[in-house]
Design an enzyme around this catalytic site. Sequence first.
Site, PDB file in Angstrom:
ATOM      1  N   VAL A 105      43.003  46.017 -49.583  1.00  0.00           N
ATOM      2  CA  VAL A 105      42.097  45.439 -50.977  1.00  0.00           C
ATOM      3  C   VAL A 105      42.197  43.956 -50.642  1.00  0.00           C
ATOM      4  CG1 VAL A 105      42.283  47.343 -52.459  1.00  0.00           C
ATOM      5  CG2 VAL A 105      44.205  45.681 -52.176  1.00  0.00           C
ATOM      6  N   CYS A 106      42.284  43.419 -49.386  1.00  0.00           N
ATOM      7  CA  CYS A 106      42.255  42.113 -49.346  1.00  0.00           C
ATOM      8  C   CYS A 106      41.115  41.730 -48.182  1.00  0.00           C
ATOM      9  CB  CYS A 106      43.669  41.498 -48.544  1.00  0.00           C
ATOM     10  SG  CYS A 106      43.567  39.727 -48.333  1.00  0.00           S
ATOM     11  N   ILE A 107      40.265  40.743 -48.978  1.00  0.00           N
ATOM     12  CA  ILE A 107      39.020  40.339 -48.186  1.00  0.00           C
ATOM     13  C   ILE A 107      39.138  38.969 -47.544  1.00  0.00           C
ATOM     14  CG2 ILE A 107      37.461  42.344 -48.905  1.00  0.00           C
ATOM     15  CD1 ILE A 107      36.540  40.037 -50.967  1.00  0.00           C
ATOM     16  N   LYS A 146      39.954  37.835 -44.835  1.00  0.00           N
ATOM     17  CA  LYS A 146      39.569  37.743 -43.391  1.00  0.00           C
ATOM     18  C   LYS A 146      37.914  37.616 -43.442  1.00  0.00           C
ATOM     19  CE  LYS A 146      40.305  42.693 -43.077  1.00  0.00           C
ATOM     20  NZ  LYS A 146      41.189  42.837 -44.245  1.00  0.00           N
ATOM     21  N   GLY A 174      45.839  43.349 -45.790  1.00  0.00           N
ATOM     22  CA  GLY A 174      45.751  44.715 -46.493  1.00  0.00           C
ATOM     23  C   GLY A 174      44.544  45.291 -46.965  1.00  0.00           C
TER      24      GLY A 174
END
Length: 327
Positions: A174-176, A178, A172
């Site tokens: 706004v997903c960090i 990774k 996504g």
Amino acid sequence: MDKVFDYEDIQLIPAKCIVDSRSECDPTVELGGFTFRLPVVPANMQTIIDEKVALMLAKNGYFYIMHRFNPETRLAFIQDMHERGLYASISVGVKDEEYGFIEVLKSTGHTPEFITIDIAHGHSNAVIRMIQHIKHHLPGSFVIAGNVGTPEAVRELEHAGADATKVGIGPGKVCITKIKTGFGTGGWQLAALRWCAKAATKPIIADGGIRTHGDIAKSIRFGASMVMIGSLFAGHDESPGETFEQDGKQLKEYFGSASEFQKGERKNVEGKKMFVEHKGALQDTLTEMEQDLQSAISYAGGDSLEALRTVDYVMVKNSIFNGDKVY
């Protein structure tokens, strides 16, 4: 693992059109005994959905999943939706108090039609135990479990009793995850979807990495029954969150479910906040998605979503936009 790819690496190949107008194409999908107008669900995130948005979606024949970040309001939400003659679709976590909550739903007779077990790393004993607990107490609820990124995870959650699995670890906007952990399906979400779909015997919800409406069609092609989308649904009139002006532009906040803005603390942060341009009415975006999906079905040579599942495709390493920016 064979060669991986993501949405921008794939282009679907047109087949002979069999309809006179794209309006003849039917983009509806069946899930959990309900038919929904689109194979799309806004992400169960605090800046994407609230009670008002859920009500609007349910009333108009769309699927929704209410977020789990105001746990004390969930019972009243289920009651309210049922009193209005609408379906209830909620999220739960896996902490101890959630077990009691499921038992309360059983004892009060408020069975939501859909329950999504929503944690970042869904391939876990905690999720398996929660699936079994829900299925024991509320066998009538359709259970969606996630998030996962491997065929093994899909098989285990289905075996535990999940009615659908949600695929996507960190792709996504706004997903960090990774970046913070080194793990996830970011950059190869579409390949992960295909890999998981081959193992699945029940519906899969693709979650994350959708940047254009064409990505919805690509998700269907590679095995998704439903596509969860955050960023494209952020920033509407109805979206929760503050609207403000900067350099003459109207902006709205959009943040990840594991961000400090949602948690209220900087601990185990795997999400970030961004500001998106104000997009107007949510229904306009849904209508545009519907029309684009109808066009996609017509290019696939059919008149329903099934046509998308069998179209040919090519891999075009990161070149399909040629610098074009549509969104």
